[in-house]
Every structure is written in structure tokens, then in C-alpha cells.
Scaffold this active site. Structure first.
Site: not given
Ligand code: DX5
Ligand code: ZN
Length: 234
Positions: A10, A35, A37, A39, A68, A70, A139, A177
Site C-alpha cells: 500500500s 495498492h 488507497d 480517501m 481501493h 474509501m 478489512m 487489508d
Molecule cells: C487503510 C488502508 C490500508 C492501509 C494498510 O484504510 O486501506 O490499505 O494502508 O496499511 P497497513 O498495512 O500499515 O495497515
Molecule cells: Zn487499502
């Protein structure tokens, strides 16, 4: 790509001042996916990156970009991420008014579709859509931040989703994840995951190859144990 156990670093824990180099480095170290992310400070409290940054890393990403989302709402961002070079787009059912439509929108862009279940989201959301999915993302932390601790109660949930996927007979990836590291990867693999996201466990310390290798090796050990203890299928 290592299809027995895919590792998806990620970028959330990467150095954002040199994302292209980071992508190149984790791929050289064995990453099967990147990956990404997204947000929005609305569906989750944090705010990260959008299609512009996805497009910027695309030339460095010689493996698929696993987006991903969010974000809420979801739909308008799908063509934008398709344009920006995503291969897989996953979203949270709570963030879409019409889950089936959102999945169709992802497929209409020629991309693979994933549904993301938070630790407290019941598996019933899969009931009428599992056959349309390419990926279920479970998750193992509450979404919003990297570096959180793995929530152990997700392990039986991984097993339950594994059974549902096996029952379909389709090649649907089961990705986990949040808080995944070499310490717990064996249990995650043993529960039935085949794709592991790891942010802080890969990027902290800077030894990407060693970290990815250790997570994969542990997860494969768990997976082998799972097969060994599986009852004979006639
Ligand atoms: C959290 C993200 C994850 C996160 C994982 O909301 O979706 O992808 O970056 O990071 P680690 O592996 O540090 O928990
Ligand atoms: Zn993620």
C-alpha cells in the site's frame, strides 16, 4: 505475478515525495500489485490521493494498480480512475446507493471489480453480487489510516468468505487489508486469503525485498497448512 500468494504494497506508507521511485522499488522487490488507497475525508476521516496521482505513477507501475476507494459517493470516480490506469477498483457497499450498478460501472470500463467489507460489515452484502465480483477485500482494520493493529476477529470471517468463494467455483481473489505483517501472515494465509495488502510492514525500515519475501513466505506456509488439513474433495 505470484498467483499462489499475491502481495500488494500500500503506497499509503510510501514516501510521497518520490512515489514513482517507490513504485519501481517495490515492484523490483516482488510486489504483485500496487495498492492505491483513495480517501475523501467524508467516508473516512483521512484525505489522500485521486486520479491525478494514479495517472502519475502509472508509467512506473508494470504490475496492476489495485485502487481501493474509501470515498462516498463512488460512481463518478470510476471512469476517472479507469482513465488514470487502474486495473482493479474496489469500493465499500456503505458508500454506494446501488451496489449492483457500481459493479456494472466498473466492468463497463473493462476493469476488475472488488467489494470491500469493513470489520463489522456482515457477509450478507455478498449474497446477490458475489458472482459478479473479481475480488473480495476484507478489512482487518477500520479504514482510514495505515499502521493500525490487525483485528483478530477478522480471521473467521476470512474463512467464511473463502468457503463462499470456493462454492462459486470462480476465480475470485480474497484480499486482506490492514495490519498485515510477517507475524500474522501465516494465520491470514491459513484462513484462506490469497492476496495481502501491506503498507507499514513493507515500507517501514526500507528493506522492501526482505519484508515482502517474509510476508509471502509466512502466508504460503499458512496456505500449505490449510491445504494439508483440508478434507478430501471427491
Ligand atoms: C487503510 C488502508 C490500508 C492501509 C494498510 O484504510 O486501506 O490499505 O494502508 O496499511 P497497513 O498495512 O500499515 O495497515
Ligand atoms: Zn487499502
Amino acid at each position: 505475478m505470484n498467483d499462489a500468494m499475491r502481495i500488494a504494497p500500500s503506497l499509503l506508507s510510501a514516501d510521497f515525495a518520490k512515489l514513482g521511485e517507490e513504485v519501481t522499488a517495490v515492484i523490483a522487490a516482488g510486489a504483485d500489485l500496487i495498492h492505491f488507497d483513495v480517501m475523501d475525508n467524508h467516508y473516512v476521516p483521512n484525505l489522500t490521493v485521486g486520479p491525478l496521482v494514479c495517472q502519475a505513477i502509472k508509467p512506473y507501475a508494470t504490475v496492476p494498480i489495485d485502487v481501493h476507494l474509501m470515498v462516498k459517493p463512488v460512481d463518478a470516480l470510476i471512469p476517472m480512475f479507469a482513465q488514470a490506469g487502474a486495473s482493479i477498483i474496489s469500493f465499500h457497499p456503505e458508500a454506494s446507493e446501488h451496489i449492483d450498478r457500481t459493479i456494472q460501472l466498473i466492468h463497463a470500463q473493462g476493469l476488475r471489480a472488488g467489494l470491500v467489507l469493513n470489520p463489522a460489515t456482515p457477509l450478507q452484502v455478498l449474497d446477490h453480487v458475489l458472482d459478479q465480483l473479481n475480488l473480495v477485500l476484507l478489512m482487518s482494520v477500520n479504514p482510514g489510516f495505515g499502521g493500525q493493529s490487525f483485528i483478530e476477529s477478522v480471521l473467521p470471517k476470512i474463512e467464511a468468505v473463502r468457503k463462499r468463494i470456493d462454492h462459486t467455483g470462480r476465480d475470485i481473489w480474497l484480499e486482506v487489508d490492514g495490519g498485515v505483517k510477517a507475524d500474522n501472515a501465516q494465520r491470514v494465509g491459513s484462513a484462506g486469503a490469497d492476496t495481502l495488502v501491506a503498507g507499514s510492514a513493507v515500507f517501514t525500515g526500507g528493506r522492501y525485498k526482505q519484508s515482502i519475501g517474509a510476508i509471502r513466505a509466512q502466508a504460503l506456509l499458512g496456505q500449505e497448512g490449510r491445504w494439508a488439513s483440508r478434507p478430501e474433495v471427491a
